[in-house]
Design a protein around this motif. Sequence first.
Motif, PDB file in Angstrom:
ATOM      1  N   ILE A   5       0.851  -1.191   0.000  1.00 19.45           N
ATOM      2  CA  ILE A   5       0.000   0.000   0.000  1.00 19.45           C
ATOM      3  C   ILE A   5       0.887   1.240   0.000  1.00 19.45           C
ATOM      4  O   ILE A   5       1.951   1.265   0.633  1.00 19.45           O
ATOM      5  CB  ILE A   5      -0.972   0.015   1.202  1.00 19.45           C
ATOM      6  N   TYR A   6       0.463   2.239  -0.750  1.00 20.00           N
ATOM      7  CA  TYR A   6       1.085   3.561  -0.775  1.00 20.00           C
ATOM      8  C   TYR A   6       0.009   4.564  -0.376  1.00 20.00           C
ATOM      9  O   TYR A   6      -1.136   4.436  -0.793  1.00 20.00           O
ATOM     10  CB  TYR A   6       1.541   3.964  -2.174  1.00 20.00           C
ATOM     11  N   ILE A   7       0.414   5.610   0.372  1.00 20.06           N
ATOM     12  CA  ILE A   7      -0.484   6.732   0.649  1.00 20.06           C
ATOM     13  C   ILE A   7       0.273   8.010   0.281  1.00 20.06           C
ATOM     14  O   ILE A   7       1.378   8.253   0.782  1.00 20.06           O
ATOM     15  CB  ILE A   7      -0.932   6.767   2.125  1.00 20.06           C
ATOM     16  N   TYR A   8      -0.335   8.802  -0.608  1.00 24.11           N
ATOM     17  CA  TYR A   8       0.272  10.049  -1.087  1.00 24.11           C
ATOM     18  C   TYR A   8      -0.578  11.237  -0.673  1.00 24.11           C
ATOM     19  O   TYR A   8      -1.801  11.141  -0.643  1.00 24.11           O
ATOM     20  CB  TYR A   8       0.356  10.056  -2.620  1.00 24.11           C
ATOM     21  N   ASN A   9       0.087  12.369  -0.418  1.00 28.57           N
ATOM     22  CA  ASN A   9      -0.673  13.600  -0.202  1.00 28.57           C
ATOM     23  C   ASN A   9      -0.983  14.220  -1.567  1.00 28.57           C
ATOM     24  O   ASN A   9      -0.583  13.693  -2.609  1.00 28.57           O
ATOM     25  CB  ASN A   9       0.065  14.564   0.736  1.00 28.57           C
ATOM     26  N   GLY A  10      -1.672  15.330  -1.568  1.00 29.50           N
ATOM     27  CA  GLY A  10      -2.088  15.968  -2.814  1.00 29.50           C
ATOM     28  C   GLY A  10      -0.948  16.508  -3.651  1.00 29.50           C
ATOM     29  O   GLY A  10      -1.111  16.781  -4.837  1.00 29.50           O
ATOM     30  N   LYS A  11       0.228  16.651  -3.060  1.00 28.70           N
ATOM     31  CA  LYS A  11       1.395  17.150  -3.793  1.00 28.70           C
ATOM     32  C   LYS A  11       2.241  16.021  -4.374  1.00 28.70           C
ATOM     33  O   LYS A  11       3.282  16.273  -4.971  1.00 28.70           O
ATOM     34  CB  LYS A  11       2.257  17.997  -2.861  1.00 28.70           C
ATOM     35  N   LYS A  36       8.261   7.427  -6.361  1.00 26.79           N
ATOM     36  CA  LYS A  36       8.117   8.422  -7.428  1.00 26.79           C
ATOM     37  C   LYS A  36       7.574   7.798  -8.703  1.00 26.79           C
ATOM     38  O   LYS A  36       6.734   8.388  -9.388  1.00 26.79           O
ATOM     39  CB  LYS A  36       9.464   9.094  -7.700  1.00 26.79           C
ATOM     40  N   LEU A  37       8.041   6.599  -9.035  1.00 30.61           N
ATOM     41  CA  LEU A  37       7.557   5.924 -10.232  1.00 30.61           C
ATOM     42  C   LEU A  37       6.068   5.587 -10.111  1.00 30.61           C
ATOM     43  O   LEU A  37       5.307   5.742 -11.075  1.00 30.61           O
ATOM     44  CB  LEU A  37       8.362   4.654 -10.499  1.00 30.61           C
ATOM     45  N   MET A  38       5.654   5.146  -8.940  1.00 32.44           N
ATOM     46  CA  MET A  38       4.242   4.815  -8.732  1.00 32.44           C
ATOM     47  C   MET A  38       3.381   6.067  -8.892  1.00 32.44           C
ATOM     48  O   MET A  38       2.364   6.050  -9.574  1.00 32.44           O
ATOM     49  CB  MET A  38       4.024   4.195  -7.352  1.00 32.44           C
ATOM     50  N   TYR A  39       3.802   7.174  -8.271  1.00 29.34           N
ATOM     51  CA  TYR A  39       3.010   8.395  -8.381  1.00 29.34           C
ATOM     52  C   TYR A  39       3.007   8.922  -9.819  1.00 29.34           C
ATOM     53  O   TYR A  39       1.985   9.381 -10.312  1.00 29.34           O
ATOM     54  CB  TYR A  39       3.503   9.477  -7.416  1.00 29.34           C
ATOM     55  N   GLY A  40       4.148   8.820 -10.496  1.00 33.73           N
ATOM     56  CA  GLY A  40       4.215   9.256 -11.886  1.00 33.73           C
ATOM     57  C   GLY A  40       3.275   8.457 -12.776  1.00 33.73           C
ATOM     58  O   GLY A  40       2.613   9.003 -13.657  1.00 33.73           O
ATOM     59  N   TYR A  76      -7.847   4.929  -4.704  1.00 33.52           N
ATOM     60  CA  TYR A  76      -8.900   5.775  -4.133  1.00 33.52           C
ATOM     61  C   TYR A  76      -8.290   7.144  -3.871  1.00 33.52           C
ATOM     62  O   TYR A  76      -7.218   7.253  -3.271  1.00 33.52           O
ATOM     63  CB  TYR A  76      -9.435   5.194  -2.817  1.00 33.52           C
ATOM     64  N   GLN A  77      -8.980   8.197  -4.311  1.00 32.51           N
ATOM     65  CA  GLN A  77      -8.550   9.561  -4.019  1.00 32.51           C
ATOM     66  C   GLN A  77      -9.648  10.258  -3.236  1.00 32.51           C
ATOM     67  O   GLN A  77     -10.792  10.322  -3.677  1.00 32.51           O
ATOM     68  CB  GLN A  77      -8.252  10.329  -5.301  1.00 32.51           C
ATOM     69  N   SER A  78      -9.277  10.777  -2.074  1.00 38.30           N
ATOM     70  CA  SER A  78     -10.244  11.468  -1.216  1.00 38.30           C
ATOM     71  C   SER A  78     -10.509  12.878  -1.739  1.00 38.30           C
ATOM     72  O   SER A  78      -9.801  13.380  -2.615  1.00 38.30           O
ATOM     73  CB  SER A  78      -9.704  11.538   0.217  1.00 38.30           C
ATOM     74  N   LEU A  79     -11.503  13.523  -1.178  1.00 39.14           N
ATOM     75  CA  LEU A  79     -11.800  14.910  -1.550  1.00 39.14           C
ATOM     76  C   LEU A  79     -10.665  15.859  -1.171  1.00 39.14           C
ATOM     77  O   LEU A  79     -10.518  16.923  -1.759  1.00 39.14           O
ATOM     78  CB  LEU A  79     -13.110  15.355  -0.899  1.00 39.14           C
ATOM     79  N   SER A  80      -9.864  15.458  -0.190  1.00 40.34           N
ATOM     80  CA  SER A  80      -8.718  16.277   0.216  1.00 40.34           C
ATOM     81  C   SER A  80      -7.461  15.916  -0.588  1.00 40.34           C
ATOM     82  O   SER A  80      -6.357  16.303  -0.224  1.00 40.34           O
ATOM     83  CB  SER A  80      -8.451  16.114   1.713  1.00 40.34           C
ATOM     84  N   ASN A  81      -7.646  15.148  -1.668  1.00 39.38           N
ATOM     85  CA  ASN A  81      -6.572  14.738  -2.579  1.00 39.38           C
ATOM     86  C   ASN A  81      -5.571  13.748  -2.000  1.00 39.38           C
ATOM     87  O   ASN A  81      -4.484  13.595  -2.544  1.00 39.38           O
ATOM     88  CB  ASN A  81      -5.834  15.948  -3.169  1.00 39.38           C
ATOM     89  N   PRO A 121       0.650  17.287   7.444  1.00 39.52           N
ATOM     90  CA  PRO A 121       0.172  16.768   6.161  1.00 39.52           C
ATOM     91  C   PRO A 121       1.241  16.607   5.081  1.00 39.52           C
ATOM     92  O   PRO A 121       1.012  15.942   4.090  1.00 39.52           O
ATOM     93  CB  PRO A 121      -0.892  17.770   5.735  1.00 39.52           C
ATOM     94  N   ASP A 122       2.403  17.197   5.270  1.00 38.66           N
ATOM     95  CA  ASP A 122       3.460  17.095   4.257  1.00 38.66           C
ATOM     96  C   ASP A 122       4.606  16.173   4.672  1.00 38.66           C
ATOM     97  O   ASP A 122       5.612  16.096   3.970  1.00 38.66           O
ATOM     98  CB  ASP A 122       4.020  18.483   3.934  1.00 38.66           C
TER      99      ASP A 122
END
Length: 150
Positions: A5-11, A36-40, A76-81, A121-122
């Motif tokens: 599992i990965y959890i990313y913030n909106g940035k 980085k590759l997963m987010y990309g 899944y992306q939340s409303l808070s990104n 959050p960051d």
Amino acid sequence: MIYNIYIYNGKGKCLYYKQWNRPLNTLADDPDEDEKLMYGMLFSLKDLASKLAPTNAIGSDNIHIMKTNSYTLHYYQSLSNMAFVLNTDPSIPDMHQNLQYIYSNIYTECIVRNPLYSYSPDQPFDCPLFNVKLEEYLSTLPCWKTDTIS
């Protein structure tokens, strides 16, 4: 079987990563590059989905699942990104509702609303309560396998 599992913030910063049964990890020596590759890939998939969508409606870039011969990516992306990515065996059906539950009932309660945990959050988080609740929840699912790699 759940791989990781990965959890990313909106940035796009990876705040959490946990691995259980990942069969092949060619980037084991460079976890930052893996994140980085997963987010990309997610960014590119969302961009492609928005361009292929028949309308420009809000949410037209939503991706829930991507399936390959080797794994299935659940998103899944939340409303808070906040972005939650769960990789599983290809035989596992859509886990979107499960990721929504993890966000609403585990992440929000253990990280955001927990007065005993200092949350930024960051910044990546390592909250023992979150780890326990996440693993407790995932272990109740039929797709759970107990061989932990960590």
